[in-house]
Write a protein that holds these residues in place. Sequence first.
Motif, PDB file in Angstrom:
ATOM      1  N   GLU A  70       0.810  -1.219   0.000  1.00  0.00           N
ATOM      2  CA  GLU A  70       0.000   0.000   0.000  1.00  0.00           C
ATOM      3  C   GLU A  70       0.843   1.268   0.000  1.00  0.00           C
ATOM      4  OE1 GLU A  70      -3.245  -0.338  -0.392  1.00  0.00           O
ATOM      5  OE2 GLU A  70      -2.895  -2.500  -0.372  1.00  0.00           O
ATOM      6  N   ILE A  71       2.149   1.141   0.090  1.00  0.00           N
ATOM      7  CA  ILE A  71       3.037   2.308   0.120  1.00  0.00           C
ATOM      8  C   ILE A  71       2.965   3.044  -1.219  1.00  0.00           C
ATOM      9  CG2 ILE A  71       5.453   3.058   0.209  1.00  0.00           C
ATOM     10  CD1 ILE A  71       5.957   0.803   2.216  1.00  0.00           C
ATOM     11  N   PRO A  72       2.724   4.360  -1.214  1.00  0.00           N
ATOM     12  CA  PRO A  72       2.675   5.133  -2.469  1.00  0.00           C
ATOM     13  C   PRO A  72       4.090   5.370  -3.005  1.00  0.00           C
ATOM     14  CG  PRO A  72       2.319   6.585  -0.578  1.00  0.00           C
ATOM     15  CD  PRO A  72       2.395   5.195  -0.032  1.00  0.00           C
ATOM     16  N   ARG A  73       4.525   4.530  -3.932  1.00  0.00           N
ATOM     17  CA  ARG A  73       5.903   4.573  -4.422  1.00  0.00           C
ATOM     18  C   ARG A  73       6.226   5.876  -5.144  1.00  0.00           C
ATOM     19  NH1 ARG A  73       7.846   0.402  -1.396  1.00  0.00           N
ATOM     20  NH2 ARG A  73       6.273  -1.238  -1.384  1.00  0.00           N
ATOM     21  N   HIS A  74       5.199   6.580  -5.646  1.00  0.00           N
ATOM     22  CA  HIS A  74       5.477   7.824  -6.368  1.00  0.00           C
ATOM     23  C   HIS A  74       5.974   8.933  -5.438  1.00  0.00           C
ATOM     24  CE1 HIS A  74       1.304   8.398  -4.987  1.00  0.00           C
ATOM     25  NE2 HIS A  74       1.558   9.696  -5.048  1.00  0.00           N
ATOM     26  N   LYS A  75       5.905   8.702  -4.120  1.00  0.00           N
ATOM     27  CA  LYS A  75       6.401   9.687  -3.164  1.00  0.00           C
ATOM     28  C   LYS A  75       7.821   9.360  -2.696  1.00  0.00           C
ATOM     29  CE  LYS A  75       1.894  11.147  -1.417  1.00  0.00           C
ATOM     30  NZ  LYS A  75       1.054  11.348  -0.210  1.00  0.00           N
ATOM     31  N   ILE A  76       8.389   8.318  -3.321  1.00  0.00           N
ATOM     32  CA  ILE A  76       9.733   7.872  -2.957  1.00  0.00           C
ATOM     33  C   ILE A  76      10.651   7.989  -4.168  1.00  0.00           C
ATOM     34  CG2 ILE A  76      11.127   5.938  -2.124  1.00  0.00           C
ATOM     35  CD1 ILE A  76       8.626   4.854  -0.755  1.00  0.00           C
ATOM     36  N   GLY A  77      11.837   8.518  -3.961  1.00  0.00           N
ATOM     37  CA  GLY A  77      12.854   8.563  -5.001  1.00  0.00           C
ATOM     38  C   GLY A  77      13.890   7.488  -4.740  1.00  0.00           C
ATOM     39  N   TYR A  78      14.424   6.897  -5.806  1.00  0.00           N
ATOM     40  CA  TYR A  78      15.351   5.774  -5.640  1.00  0.00           C
ATOM     41  C   TYR A  78      16.454   5.841  -6.684  1.00  0.00           C
ATOM     42  CZ  TYR A  78      16.896   0.827  -5.449  1.00  0.00           C
ATOM     43  OH  TYR A  78      17.632  -0.329  -5.352  1.00  0.00           O
ATOM     44  N   LEU A  79      17.683   5.899  -6.218  1.00  0.00           N
ATOM     45  CA  LEU A  79      18.855   5.794  -7.085  1.00  0.00           C
ATOM     46  C   LEU A  79      19.497   4.445  -6.796  1.00  0.00           C
ATOM     47  CD1 LEU A  79      20.880   7.074  -9.086  1.00  0.00           C
ATOM     48  CD2 LEU A  79      22.126   7.929  -7.099  1.00  0.00           C
ATOM     49  N   PRO A  80      19.307   3.451  -7.674  1.00  0.00           N
ATOM     50  CA  PRO A  80      19.849   2.121  -7.408  1.00  0.00           C
ATOM     51  C   PRO A  80      21.349   2.056  -7.631  1.00  0.00           C
ATOM     52  CG  PRO A  80      18.792   2.165  -9.549  1.00  0.00           C
ATOM     53  CD  PRO A  80      18.542   3.517  -8.931  1.00  0.00           C
ATOM     54  N   GLU A  81      21.976   1.054  -7.019  1.00  0.00           N
ATOM     55  CA  GLU A  81      23.413   0.854  -7.227  1.00  0.00           C
ATOM     56  C   GLU A  81      23.685   0.459  -8.673  1.00  0.00           C
ATOM     57  OE1 GLU A  81      27.141  -1.700  -5.330  1.00  0.00           O
ATOM     58  OE2 GLU A  81      25.084  -2.175  -4.765  1.00  0.00           O
ATOM     59  N   GLU A  82      22.799  -0.357  -9.240  1.00  0.00           N
ATOM     60  CA  GLU A  82      22.963  -0.766 -10.635  1.00  0.00           C
ATOM     61  C   GLU A  82      22.409   0.331 -11.530  1.00  0.00           C
ATOM     62  OE1 GLU A  82      21.080  -2.462  -8.466  1.00  0.00           O
ATOM     63  OE2 GLU A  82      22.393  -4.115  -7.875  1.00  0.00           O
ATOM     64  N   ARG A  83      23.252   0.930 -12.348  1.00  0.00           N
ATOM     65  CA  ARG A  83      22.841   2.054 -13.177  1.00  0.00           C
ATOM     66  C   ARG A  83      22.108   1.562 -14.423  1.00  0.00           C
ATOM     67  NH1 ARG A  83      23.497   3.768  -8.698  1.00  0.00           N
ATOM     68  NH2 ARG A  83      25.404   4.786  -8.053  1.00  0.00           N
ATOM     69  N   GLY A  84      21.178   2.372 -14.915  1.00  0.00           N
ATOM     70  CA  GLY A  84      20.458   1.986 -16.121  1.00  0.00           C
ATOM     71  C   GLY A  84      19.754   3.160 -16.768  1.00  0.00           C
ATOM     72  N   LEU A  85      20.298   3.655 -17.872  1.00  0.00           N
ATOM     73  CA  LEU A  85      19.681   4.737 -18.642  1.00  0.00           C
ATOM     74  C   LEU A  85      19.592   4.286 -20.101  1.00  0.00           C
ATOM     75  CD1 LEU A  85      21.637   7.841 -17.236  1.00  0.00           C
ATOM     76  CD2 LEU A  85      19.254   7.257 -16.759  1.00  0.00           C
ATOM     77  N   TYR A  86      18.549   4.719 -20.782  1.00  0.00           N
ATOM     78  CA  TYR A  86      18.393   4.395 -22.194  1.00  0.00           C
ATOM     79  C   TYR A  86      19.408   5.196 -23.012  1.00  0.00           C
ATOM     80  CZ  TYR A  86      14.014   2.523 -20.388  1.00  0.00           C
ATOM     81  OH  TYR A  86      13.081   1.824 -19.669  1.00  0.00           O
ATOM     82  N   LYS A  87      20.353   4.515 -23.635  1.00  0.00           N
ATOM     83  CA  LYS A  87      21.503   5.186 -24.240  1.00  0.00           C
ATOM     84  C   LYS A  87      21.163   6.069 -25.432  1.00  0.00           C
ATOM     85  CE  LYS A  87      24.944   1.800 -22.722  1.00  0.00           C
ATOM     86  NZ  LYS A  87      26.042   0.891 -23.147  1.00  0.00           N
ATOM     87  N   ASN A  88      20.165   5.692 -26.204  1.00  0.00           N
ATOM     88  CA  ASN A  88      19.877   6.443 -27.428  1.00  0.00           C
ATOM     89  C   ASN A  88      18.746   7.457 -27.236  1.00  0.00           C
ATOM     90  OD1 ASN A  88      17.895   4.561 -27.095  1.00  0.00           O
ATOM     91  ND2 ASN A  88      17.762   3.996 -29.268  1.00  0.00           N
TER      92      ASN A  88
END
Length: 310
Positions: A70-88
């Motif tokens: 029930e936790i509203p995840r949109h109120k939480i920010g998360y920077l994971p250890e494993e990086r992942g960005l869309y390169k193109n």
Amino acid sequence: MKKVLSVENLQKSFKNTKVLKNISFDVHQGEIMAILGPNGAGKSTTIRNIMGIMYPDEGSVTFHNHEGKEIPRHKIGYLPEERGLYKNVKVMDVLLYFASLKEYPKEKAKQRALVFLEKLGLKGKEYASVEELSKGMGQKVQFIGSIIHEPELLILDEPFSGLDPVSQEIFRDEIKELAKNGTAILLSSHQMNLVESMCDRLFMINRGEKVIYGSMDDVKTEYANFKCTIRGKNETAALERIPEVTRVDQSDDISILYLTQDVEVTSWLKQLPNDIDVQELSVDRVSLHEIFVDIATDRNLAEEVGEAHA
């Protein structure tokens, strides 16, 4: 101080291995709380349980009055250890996409993105593709993505990874500013010098169990005993016989004498034997880095000096 996150008696096992054992701590509004431990201690598993990536076998995670799924995840920010960005994909498009996932208004997100791109030295990069960025630049973009939606709770897993010293300082100052403005921050990092300079409280875990939990001031009082560093040619055995010395580490002509918790430094210095070779001498407190290494290498410093409580 208002409690934002409460983790209570968290337990988690994988097959026959228990990786979390009754983990409990709180994170309050406007504070930076560090979760520390050696590799494999259970930090990432704890964070993943908080984020709902996995769920505990026992115990609970509560965000304000919401628990578990029930936790509203949109109120939480998360920077994971494993990086992942869309390169193109262009930087601005990536950031707006992250904002949309958190149900954050597009125009407001765009303005915040421009502000933070400038603050982090990426002005003019908003329409560059991610693949054009250096590793450090990519880390900055992902950090902005974790805060673009003004989260009430921000979880940062190794946020300084891949950053040069100047960028680390910029990140540290920005994280402190976010906390000053009311964001509750849970931070995991192996950069002990940065943790020590910015965090209000810390939770240290080893082998899935709590080792230290308390405010930074409490931890320093309880764990950061004095140490004396002597440069000179001395025998370990002779130094170990000095009263109120608990341990001696030597490397070449450098000796580090770790002292008891209740030592009175001025009096102790006066009783040093006259036959000790002293070319240089300094006295300071044990650093958070040394406490971390002691625990990670089973020197049992925490058991020797007691336990700090929040």
